[in-house]
Write a protein that holds these residues in place. Structure first.
Motif, PDB file in Angstrom:
ATOM      1  N   ASN A  16       0.901  -1.274   0.040  1.00 38.73           N
ATOM      2  CA  ASN A  16       0.028  -0.091  -0.069  1.00 38.73           C
ATOM      3  C   ASN A  16       0.865   1.183   0.196  1.00 38.73           C
ATOM      4  O   ASN A  16       1.475   1.550   0.823  1.00 38.73           O
ATOM      5  CB  ASN A  16      -0.825  -0.030   1.345  1.00 38.73           C
ATOM      6  CG  ASN A  16      -1.797   1.111   1.171  1.00 38.73           C
ATOM      7  OD1 ASN A  16      -2.101   1.880   0.321  1.00 38.73           O
ATOM      8  ND2 ASN A  16      -2.636   0.971   2.191  1.00 38.73           N
ATOM      9  N   ASP A  34       0.294   9.787  -9.453  1.00 39.15           N
ATOM     10  CA  ASP A  34       0.156   8.260  -8.877  1.00 39.15           C
ATOM     11  C   ASP A  34      -1.199   7.938  -8.892  1.00 39.15           C
ATOM     12  O   ASP A  34      -1.523   6.681  -9.225  1.00 39.15           O
ATOM     13  CB  ASP A  34       0.377   8.452  -6.947  1.00 39.15           C
ATOM     14  CG  ASP A  34       2.020   8.578  -7.007  1.00 39.15           C
ATOM     15  OD1 ASP A  34       2.773   8.145  -7.622  1.00 39.15           O
ATOM     16  OD2 ASP A  34       2.003   9.365  -5.926  1.00 39.15           O
ATOM     17  N   LEU A  35      -2.244   8.782  -9.126  1.00 35.11           N
ATOM     18  CA  LEU A  35      -3.333   8.412  -9.500  1.00 35.11           C
ATOM     19  C   LEU A  35      -4.143   8.636 -10.925  1.00 35.11           C
ATOM     20  O   LEU A  35      -5.262   8.011 -11.325  1.00 35.11           O
ATOM     21  CB  LEU A  35      -4.567   9.280  -8.540  1.00 35.11           C
ATOM     22  CG  LEU A  35      -4.751   8.708  -7.062  1.00 35.11           C
ATOM     23  CD1 LEU A  35      -3.604   8.871  -6.339  1.00 35.11           C
ATOM     24  CD2 LEU A  35      -5.762   9.319  -6.362  1.00 35.11           C
ATOM     25  N   TRP A  93      -9.209   4.164 -14.994  1.00 28.36           N
ATOM     26  CA  TRP A  93      -9.802   3.144 -13.973  1.00 28.36           C
ATOM     27  C   TRP A  93     -11.124   2.817 -14.079  1.00 28.36           C
ATOM     28  O   TRP A  93     -12.056   3.397 -14.796  1.00 28.36           O
ATOM     29  CB  TRP A  93      -9.841   3.913 -12.603  1.00 28.36           C
ATOM     30  CG  TRP A  93      -8.537   4.531 -12.156  1.00 28.36           C
ATOM     31  CD1 TRP A  93      -8.161   5.631 -12.477  1.00 28.36           C
ATOM     32  CD2 TRP A  93      -7.415   4.051 -11.307  1.00 28.36           C
ATOM     33  NE1 TRP A  93      -6.762   5.944 -12.037  1.00 28.36           N
ATOM     34  CE2 TRP A  93      -6.401   4.741 -11.066  1.00 28.36           C
ATOM     35  CE3 TRP A  93      -7.283   2.666 -10.501  1.00 28.36           C
ATOM     36  CZ2 TRP A  93      -5.278   4.499 -10.247  1.00 28.36           C
ATOM     37  CZ3 TRP A  93      -6.381   2.508  -9.844  1.00 28.36           C
ATOM     38  CH2 TRP A  93      -5.250   3.156  -9.803  1.00 28.36           C
ATOM     39  N   VAL A 125      -8.381   8.227   0.084  1.00 29.08           N
ATOM     40  CA  VAL A 125      -7.534   7.135  -0.603  1.00 29.08           C
ATOM     41  C   VAL A 125      -7.316   6.312   0.521  1.00 29.08           C
ATOM     42  O   VAL A 125      -6.212   6.593   1.245  1.00 29.08           O
ATOM     43  CB  VAL A 125      -6.306   7.920  -1.428  1.00 29.08           C
ATOM     44  CG1 VAL A 125      -5.827   6.687  -2.235  1.00 29.08           C
ATOM     45  CG2 VAL A 125      -7.010   8.709  -2.377  1.00 29.08           C
ATOM     46  N   LEU A 140      -3.391   2.377  -2.359  1.00 27.96           N
ATOM     47  CA  LEU A 140      -3.145   2.378  -3.735  1.00 27.96           C
ATOM     48  C   LEU A 140      -1.985   1.853  -4.052  1.00 27.96           C
ATOM     49  O   LEU A 140      -0.858   1.760  -3.279  1.00 27.96           O
ATOM     50  CB  LEU A 140      -2.799   4.129  -3.687  1.00 27.96           C
ATOM     51  CG  LEU A 140      -2.225   4.553  -5.173  1.00 27.96           C
ATOM     52  CD1 LEU A 140      -3.397   4.417  -6.301  1.00 27.96           C
ATOM     53  CD2 LEU A 140      -1.834   6.092  -4.964  1.00 27.96           C
ATOM     54  N   ARG A 156      -7.117   0.793  -6.586  1.00 26.35           N
ATOM     55  CA  ARG A 156      -7.182   1.656  -5.584  1.00 26.35           C
ATOM     56  C   ARG A 156      -8.448   1.567  -4.980  1.00 26.35           C
ATOM     57  O   ARG A 156      -9.288   1.245  -5.553  1.00 26.35           O
ATOM     58  CB  ARG A 156      -7.400   3.333  -6.593  1.00 26.35           C
ATOM     59  CG  ARG A 156      -7.813   4.268  -5.739  1.00 26.35           C
ATOM     60  CD  ARG A 156      -7.464   5.489  -6.679  1.00 26.35           C
ATOM     61  NE  ARG A 156      -8.195   5.634  -7.914  1.00 26.35           N
ATOM     62  CZ  ARG A 156      -9.137   6.153  -8.161  1.00 26.35           C
ATOM     63  NH1 ARG A 156      -9.883   6.590  -7.392  1.00 26.35           N
ATOM     64  NH2 ARG A 156      -9.610   5.899  -9.692  1.00 26.35           N
TER      65      ARG A 156
END
Length: 511
Positions: free
Chosen positions: A353, A366-367, A371, A485, A488, A493
């Motif tokens: 994580n 990072d995101l 998705w 969050v 991740l 996620r």
């Protein structure tokens, strides 16, 4: 005869083990069979007539409608019936005992029933069997009154029993002494650790180690299939009592199996994944949980524990395989949601994580990416049957899935949802797109008081077909506007509601 007795009939057990008879099919057949009315026993039971119906229904699954039937595929051969279907012969001691007992009870009923074929409360109390139980102190008057009150009376005679009521009363009466009878049974093999404890091919775990259990369940190839797992008595009990659903079992099995089989290492991983589902029950000190603990396999000491991520993905894959249910777990049962949440809790604590390993120092890059939503426990999405709510408002339409694109650059951070609305016919299906902005914020968790990372989304427009409206009119979009969050990594996620830790969203990165 109970459901467990049905499952332990060798021929039916073999059909389950070979996969020719699915557990769901047996469940459906069992549910359709008439049960004893108002039985106070711990499990529902059926009489001989209902057993014959169960037997025929299983046989009917293998009937070949074509002119050229294949006798090798007939359940009649697998179940080995006698010359007529009306009187199937089953080599099962439990069945023989139940049949003999019913014949005896019918004879007793005829001897004490009145001219109308009914038995009054007083006549039942005068039955020598009841009188003996009372005189020996084995049956109290309050227990008799409770059994009498719960037994269904004859139609049109509220104070008398017909033959069905009499049989029902006796099944309930027997259940009062069921535990004592089992406790008095002697098993010469109890002290033999190396020997299998097998009842009609069912394997009881008992005090075995997981390695010994694997050896007992493994087939001739030295591997354990899903059918072999159906011989594990404790596992069947968990399924039978609703503690473990078939979708959960399928998900965990799929996550650990190779070519639909488990070797010893993978069986140990499967074993621990099942055990982990009940870790909170094991720590519960209440009497009720203590009883349940005895049914849960013990912890497995292994240097190669199953990945919580793999287990989670397997559970979600199995959950989404049912095309009759809305995707993304929107129609998952409470039990399925609870078990998924337990796995998520474990996954969040693992070193993979990034939220933990980077101590919350993550940024938009990072995101950023594409998705897809795998699962959500959001009550709002369940109520709206999707994100926008349009799926339930269109004739023959329903929610068909959700994708999210997060774009990030030096100058902007854009978000776009794409919700699929599946309509029959498929040509009428369409997409709902939601566009807006997003950002990451450092905040303090309302529940833990620790720093957390919040994904804040500001939706601006909702578009579908020729329609384009302002997003602030769509209250249904609220569940995704402010989420923490919680987990991740490079391709998974997990988000949690900022005001409800039980509200989770699981996204998987796609190309």
């Amino acid at each position: 005869m109970s459901k467990n007795s049905i499952q332990r009939i060798p021929s039916i057990l073999q059909l389950l083990a070979d996969g020719d008879l699915l557990a769901e099919e047996l469940d459906d057949i069992w549910e359709k069979a008439p049960k004893f009315p108002d039985v106070t026993a711990s499990a529902a039971r059926i009489d001989v007539d209902s057993f014959v119906q169960v037997y025929r229904d299983i046989d009917d699954l293998f009937e070949d409608d074509g002119e050229e039937s294949n006798p090798e595929q007939s359940t009649a051969a697998a179940l080995e019936p006698t010359e007529t279907k009306e009187t199937p012969q089953v080599d099962d001691q439990t069945e023989d005992v139940d049949k003999t007992m019913e014949d005896e009870l019918e004879s007793v009923f005829n001897s004490i029933a009145d001219g109308n074929g009914l038995i009054s409360k007083q006549a039942l109390m005068n039955w020598d069997e009841i009188e003996k139980l009372v005189s020996d102190g084995l049956l109290g008057s309050d227990e008799f009154e409770e059994l009498w009150g719960k037994t269904k009376k004859s139609l049109g005679a509220d104070d008398k029993l017909d033959i069905d009521g009499f049989l029902s009363f006796n099944v309930a009466l027997d259940s009062l002494f069921e535990f004592s009878d089992e406790e008095m049974e002697e098993d010469d093999d109890d002290d033999s650790v190396g020997e299998d404890i097998v009842r009609g091919q069912l394997v009881e775990e008992g005090d075995r180690s997981p390695q010994e259990l694997f050896a007992s369940l493994a087939g001739a190839d030295g591997l354990v299939s899903k059918g072999d797992l159906m011989r594990w008595a404790e596992l069947l009990e968990l399924i039978d009592e609703g503690e473990l659903s078939m979708s959960e079992l399928d998900g965990i099995f799929t996550a650990n199996a190779v070519a639909e089989k488990l070797d010893e290492t993978r069986f140990l991983a499967f074993y621990k994944a099942i055990d982990d589902l009940f870790e909170y029950d094991v720590n519960d000190e209440s009497d009720e949980s203590s009883t349940a603990d005895q049914k849960v396999p013990g912890a497995v000491a292994t240097n190669d524990p199953p990945s919580s991520k793999t287990t989670l993905l397997g559970m979600l894959e199995a959950l989404n395989e049912d095309n009759d249910l809305l995707p993304c777990g929107l129609e998952a049962s409470d039990r399925e949601q609870a078990n998924i949440l337990k796995v998520i809790n474990m996954l969040e604590q693992e070193s993979a994580n990034l939220i933990r390993s980077k101590q919350g120092v993550v940024d938009e890059n990072d995101l950023a990416g594409n998705w897809e939503l795998l699962y959500s426990s959001s009550s709002a999405m369940k109520f709206n049957k999707g994100l926008s709510g349009l799926g339930g408002s269109f004739p023959n339409g329903k929610f068909g899935g959700l994708k999210m694109r997060l774009d990030s650059s030096k100058y902007m951070s854009d978000v776009e949802y794409t919700e699929r609305i599946s309509v029959t016919p498929e040509a009428a299906s369409f997409d709902v797109t939601v566009t807006g902005d997003w950002t990451l914020r450092q905040s303090i968790s309302l529940f833990t008081g620790e720093p957390s990372i919040t994904l804040a989304i500001t939706p601006e427009r909702v578009n579908y077909g020729p329609t384009s409206t302002r997003a602030d009119h769509w209250k249904s979009l609220g569940p995704l506007n402010m989420l923490d969050v919680a987990y991740l990594d490079k391709d998974l996620r997990i988000m949690r509601g900022s005001t409800s830790l039980d509200t989770v969203f699981v996204f998987r990165r796609v190309a």
